[in-house]
Scaffold this motif. Structure first.
Motif: not given
Length: 91
Positions: A4-32
């Motif tokens: 269960r702890h591993v699943e919670i950690l993976l969900e947390d990592i997945n959420g942070k990874f999604d935030l990084v991807l959203e940040g990259h998308d925002v930066l890409r749009r601003q650069m464009q």
């Protein structure tokens, strides 16, 4: 419980990874957007430079014509004065 702890950690990592991807998308749009704005400014400046070059070429042609005209008139006057002085000196 360890699984269960591993699943919670993976969900947390997945959420942070999604935030990084959203940040990259925002930066890409601003650069464009910045790239497009810069291209528009470059196009405008290029147009303005071409117009200015045409004006400069026109002024250059007019000045050259006026300089040539003044040169011809001065040469004619100098020749006239030279002839008159030569005539007076000879007489």
């Amino acid at each position: 419980m360890e699984e269960r702890h591993v699943e919670i950690l993976l969900e947390d990592i997945n959420g942070k990874f999604d935030l990084v991807l959203e940040g990259h998308d925002v930066l890409r749009r601003q650069m464009q957007q910045n790239h497009e704005e810069l291209n528009e400014k470059i196009d405008l400046n290029t147009t303005m430079i071409k117009a200015l070059n045409k004006k400069i070429d026109g002024v250059d042609q007019r000045l050259s014509a006026k300089i040539d005209s003044v040169d011809q008139r001065l040469s004619a006057k100098i020749d006239s004065v030279d002839q008159r002085l030569s005539a007076k000196i000879d007489s």
